[in-house]
Design an enzyme around this catalytic site. Structure first.
Site, PDB file in Angstrom:
ATOM      1  N   ASP A   8      52.190 -25.062 -13.445  1.00  0.00           N
ATOM      2  CA  ASP A   8      51.309 -24.153 -12.723  1.00  0.00           C
ATOM      3  C   ASP A   8      51.233 -24.645 -11.276  1.00  0.00           C
ATOM      4  O   ASP A   8      51.366 -25.860 -11.012  1.00  0.00           O
ATOM      5  CB  ASP A   8      49.927 -24.176 -13.382  1.00  0.00           C
ATOM      6  N   THR A  12      47.162 -27.189  -9.825  1.00  0.00           N
ATOM      7  CA  THR A  12      47.940 -28.162 -10.605  1.00  0.00           C
ATOM      8  C   THR A  12      48.851 -28.982  -9.672  1.00  0.00           C
ATOM      9  O   THR A  12      48.689 -30.199  -9.563  1.00  0.00           O
ATOM     10  CB  THR A  12      48.736 -27.457 -11.714  1.00  0.00           C
ATOM     11  N   ARG A  39      37.636 -19.250  -4.996  1.00  0.00           N
ATOM     12  CA  ARG A  39      38.502 -19.527  -6.136  1.00  0.00           C
ATOM     13  C   ARG A  39      38.066 -18.750  -7.382  1.00  0.00           C
ATOM     14  O   ARG A  39      38.888 -18.173  -8.098  1.00  0.00           O
ATOM     15  CB  ARG A  39      38.505 -21.031  -6.422  1.00  0.00           C
ATOM     16  N   SER A 116      53.801 -19.386 -11.733  1.00  0.00           N
ATOM     17  CA  SER A 116      52.586 -19.138 -10.945  1.00  0.00           C
ATOM     18  C   SER A 116      52.243 -17.667 -10.806  1.00  0.00           C
ATOM     19  O   SER A 116      53.110 -16.798 -10.786  1.00  0.00           O
ATOM     20  CB  SER A 116      52.775 -19.746  -9.547  1.00  0.00           C
ATOM     21  N   ASN A 117      50.928 -17.428 -10.660  1.00  0.00           N
ATOM     22  CA  ASN A 117      50.417 -16.112 -10.299  1.00  0.00           C
ATOM     23  C   ASN A 117      50.817 -15.713  -8.881  1.00  0.00           C
ATOM     24  O   ASN A 117      50.791 -14.532  -8.535  1.00  0.00           O
ATOM     25  CB  ASN A 117      48.878 -16.130 -10.348  1.00  0.00           C
ATOM     26  N   LYS A 149      48.622 -14.353 -15.406  1.00  0.00           N
ATOM     27  CA  LYS A 149      48.303 -15.243 -16.516  1.00  0.00           C
ATOM     28  C   LYS A 149      46.843 -15.062 -16.892  1.00  0.00           C
ATOM     29  O   LYS A 149      46.036 -14.801 -16.022  1.00  0.00           O
ATOM     30  CB  LYS A 149      48.558 -16.705 -16.109  1.00  0.00           C
ATOM     31  N   SER A 173      49.399 -27.615 -16.722  1.00  0.00           N
ATOM     32  CA  SER A 173      48.375 -26.903 -15.950  1.00  0.00           C
ATOM     33  C   SER A 173      47.058 -27.655 -15.945  1.00  0.00           C
ATOM     34  O   SER A 173      46.714 -28.334 -16.909  1.00  0.00           O
ATOM     35  CB  SER A 173      48.159 -25.489 -16.519  1.00  0.00           C
ATOM     36  N   ASN A 175      44.385 -25.737 -15.165  1.00  0.00           N
ATOM     37  CA  ASN A 175      43.446 -24.631 -15.327  1.00  0.00           C
ATOM     38  C   ASN A 175      43.231 -24.278 -16.800  1.00  0.00           C
ATOM     39  O   ASN A 175      44.179 -23.903 -17.501  1.00  0.00           O
ATOM     40  CB  ASN A 175      43.975 -23.407 -14.580  1.00  0.00           C
ATOM     41  N   PHE A 177      42.104 -21.753 -18.479  1.00  0.00           N
ATOM     42  CA  PHE A 177      42.563 -20.460 -19.013  1.00  0.00           C
ATOM     43  C   PHE A 177      44.071 -20.474 -19.223  1.00  0.00           C
ATOM     44  O   PHE A 177      44.595 -19.844 -20.140  1.00  0.00           O
ATOM     45  CB  PHE A 177      42.156 -19.312 -18.082  1.00  0.00           C
ATOM     46  N   ASP A 178      44.781 -21.191 -18.351  1.00  0.00           N
ATOM     47  CA  ASP A 178      46.241 -21.266 -18.409  1.00  0.00           C
ATOM     48  C   ASP A 178      46.652 -22.207 -19.550  1.00  0.00           C
ATOM     49  O   ASP A 178      47.629 -21.933 -20.267  1.00  0.00           O
ATOM     50  CB  ASP A 178      46.714 -21.795 -17.052  1.00  0.00           C
TER      51      ASP A 178
END
Lengths: 221, 221
Positions: A8, A12, A39, A116-117, A149, A173, A175, A177-178
């Site tokens: 990520d 990350t 964020r 990545s987003n 994601k 990651s 994050n 959620f990821d």
């Protein structure tokens, strides 16, 4: 057998809160609140636009999060100020240990990728700024699948691009959620406990919980 | 021509922060932080589970949000404490003006419904507790479609249940994500600016922005 690692990007490899210095300079005393809200809204909007099937790229979603955060703090943002702050997203600091970790993993012969987003242009800029372009085999943006994601299509494109089964790709990651999305998808996941040591209550457990990117060198075998 | 009104439940008819008194009694000084984080995680988990196609009902998602919030504040929750707090969700206070608003709208002959993420059992309890069961023509949970708002299926079920085109149903919500989702879906939306007067930066504009549920009586013509 880990044959590739997908990192990520935001949070990350790159420190999303490295925008704080400029925020503090422009809006003294408000940098911490602005940075956190920026964020949070950036992520919320990425999830909500995905759910509503109203995709806009991450540059647009990031700008919308910034505008929300500024207004929330009583700031009526001038267009030039927004562009100045958005520009910081193209030169976020890499986390301190990231270059050494990537170099050591590369030396082991593992293929390295970003998942990545971020939009392709955002990722190209931030990767080049950190000097990671020569270390990475692929920079994979969700943009072609037009959903963020943790939707499965955002992970499908990682598997498809690398041409490997999910089980052979270590997904990294910070994050929560990821970490949940990638774990449910079927990747072995290394959760970098940098943002928080508190797991999200989403029912998915990562394969590994580590503190630093350099801890991956041992994991990669 | 408005022929029915669909009300969001949590935050719109019912005050999700009416759990604060019990939180304050159980964890003095921490109620505001716990209540805010509980609600934030409850919503995040509803969006993330929808995106990951890992539906669990809103009772489960609400409990997960509570557990996250308690741990985040350094509280290792006992099962009995969690059940006691979850019980509050079955008897949330209605917002002060809600009973008068529903009665006045009912008297005008408009069909009244709830459109909610809540599980059927949660909704039945909270509706009965407020005495709204005799005022509402339908209580519509997303549970049969196994995805939360703002996914279009969560709005399809409102249109299908009421048997009316979206344009004939006034959709009422205090929640920015729901205001955006329902507006994009095609409902005329009345945004109750109770939680915040700040619009989400999601590109959708509600048809009406009002302060109180009683302001609907004039809108309903």
């Amino acid at each position: 057998m880990i044959r590739a690692i997908a990192f990520d990007a935001y949070g990350t490899l790159f420190d999303v809160h490295s925008v704080r210095a400029l925020l503090e300079q422009m809006y003294p005393g408000k940098a911490a609140a602005l940075s956190a809200l920026w964020r949070q809204k950036q992520l919320e909007y990425s999830w909500l636009r995905s759910l509503m099937e109203r995709y806009e790229d991450f540059w647009s979603v990031t700008r919308a999060g910034l505008v929300y955060a500024l207004k929330n703090q009583g700031i009526e943002p001038a267009p030039a100020d927004i562009e100045r702050l958005m520009g910081q997203y193209l030169r976020l600091d890499a986390h301190e240990e990231a270059p050494a970790a990537l170099r050591a993993l590369k030396a082991k012969g593992v293929r390295l990728a970003i998942s990545s987003n971020g939009s392709p242009a955002m990722l190209e800029a931030v990767v080049k700024h950190a000097g990671f372009d020569t270390l990475l085999d692929a920079v994979i943006s969700v943009d072609p699948v037009r959903v963020f994601k943790p939707h499965h299509k955002a992970y499908d494109i990682v598997v498809d691009t690398l041409g490997l089964p999910a089980g052979d790709i270590l997904f990294v990651s910070s994050n929560g959620f990821d970490v949940a999305g990638a774990s449910y998808y079927g990747f072995p996941v290394a959760w970098i406990q940098r943002i928080s040591g508190q797991a999200e209550e989403l029912g998915a457990k990562p394969a590994h919980s580590i503190r630093y990117l350099t801890d991956l060198v041992e994991l990669a075998g």
